[in-house]
Motif scaffolding. Structure first.
Motif: not given
Length: 252
Positions: A243-244, A250-251
Motif C-alpha cells: 500500500a505504501s 501515485k505521488t
C-alpha cells in the motif's frame, strides 16, 4: 598431550563453547562436530533477528539463554565433575598414570568441568521454550492453501524438529566424547526446567508489560515492538509495504 602442555606453558585458553574436534577420517564425527556448533549458530542468528526485527519476545528469549548459561556455569562449579577421557587422545600412552594425566589435560583444554553439558542444556532450553511458544502463543491464521489441520500439522512439525535438533546436539556431545551420557542427561533435564520456567516468567510476568515497554521513549528510539498479538505479522507487513508503494508511486 603436547597441546595441553602448550596451553599450560603458553597461558593460552581455548573458547570451549566453540572448540570442537573429531577423529581424522570419521565422516560421522565431522558431521556431528558441525551439529555440536548449533548453539553458536543459534546465538548468532538470534542476534541478527533482534537487530532486524526488534521484537521484545526475541530479546526475552536471548536473555533467558544467557541466564541459562549462567545456571550451567554455577552447576558445573558446584558439581565439579571432570569431562570424560577422550579415547583417541588416550592412545598416545598407556597405564593409569597416563590416563589420569590425559584426563587432567582434557579438563584444562576442553573446560574445567563437564556436568552438566552446556551445549545440551542450551539446545533443550531453546527447544522447550520455542515449542511452548509455538504451541501456546503462536496463532497462525489458516488460509486457502493452509487450513486449520495443515496449520496444526505445521506447528507439530516445528516442535518435532526442535526436539530432533536438541537430541542431535546431545548425541554429538557423547559421540565426540566431550561428555558422558549422565552429563548430557543432566544438561537436558536442567535445560527443560529452565526453558519451561523462563517461558512461564515471560508469559505471566514479562509479556503483560510489553505494551508499557513499547510506550517508552527508548523503545520508540530503538523501534522495539511486540507483534505476538498479530495473527500474521508478515502478511500485515507485506500489505502495508504494498500500500505504501502504491501511494508513493501515485505521488511521484
Amino acid at each position: 598431550r603436547e597441546r595441553a602442555k602448550m596451553v599450560d606453558t603458553g597461558g593460552l585458553v581455548p573458547v570451549g563453547f566453540t572448540l570442537v574436534e573429531y577423529e581424522r577420517g570419521d565422516s560421522l564425527g565431522k558431521l556431528l562436530a558441525y551439529v555440536s556448533l548449533l548453539p553458536v549458530f543459534i546465538g548468532f542468528g538470534l542476534g541478527v533477528v533482534i537487530l532486524t526485527r526488534r521484537e521484545l519476545g526475541t530479546i526475552v528469549l536471548l536473555l533467558g539463554l544467557i541466564l541459562d548459561e549462567r545456571v550451567n556455569a554455577v552447576l558445573k562449579h558446584v558439581i565439579a565433575q571432570p569431562r570424560p577421557l577422550r579415547a583417541f587422545e588416550s592412545m598416545e600412552g598407556g597405564g593409569a598414570a597416563a590416563a589420569t594425566a590425559s584426563a587432567s589435560a582434557a579438563s584444562r583444554v576442553w573446560g574445567e568441568h563437564g556436568m552438566p553439558s552446556s551445549h545440551t542444556q542450551f539446545m533443550v532450553f531453546f527447544a522447550v521454550y520455542l515449542s511452548l511458544w509455538v504451541g501456546l502463543r503462536l496463532r497462525p491464521r489458516p488460509t486457502a492453501l493452509c487450513g486449520p489441520r495443515a496449520t496444526a500439522a505445521l506447528q507439530g512439525g516445528v516442535i518435532c524438529g526442535l526436539g530432533a535438533l536438541a537430541a542431535a546436539v546431545a548425541v554429538s556431545r557423547v559421540y565426540l566424547q566431550y561428555h558422558t551420557v549422565p552429563q548430557v542427561i543432566c544438561g537436558a533435564v536442567v535445560g527443560a526446567l529452565t526453558g519451561a520456567g523462563w517461558f512461564g516468567v515471560m508469559a505471566t510476568v514479562l509479556a503483560p508489560t510489553f505494551p508499557r515497554v513499547e510506550a517508552w521513549w527508548v523503545s520508540r528510539l530503538l523501534l522495539l515492538r511486540d507483534s505476538s498479538p498479530i495473527d500474521d505479522v508478515f502478511l500485515l507487513e507485506y500489505d502495508a509495504v504494498a500500500a505504501s508503494k502504491k501511494r508513493a508511486l501515485k505521488t511521484a
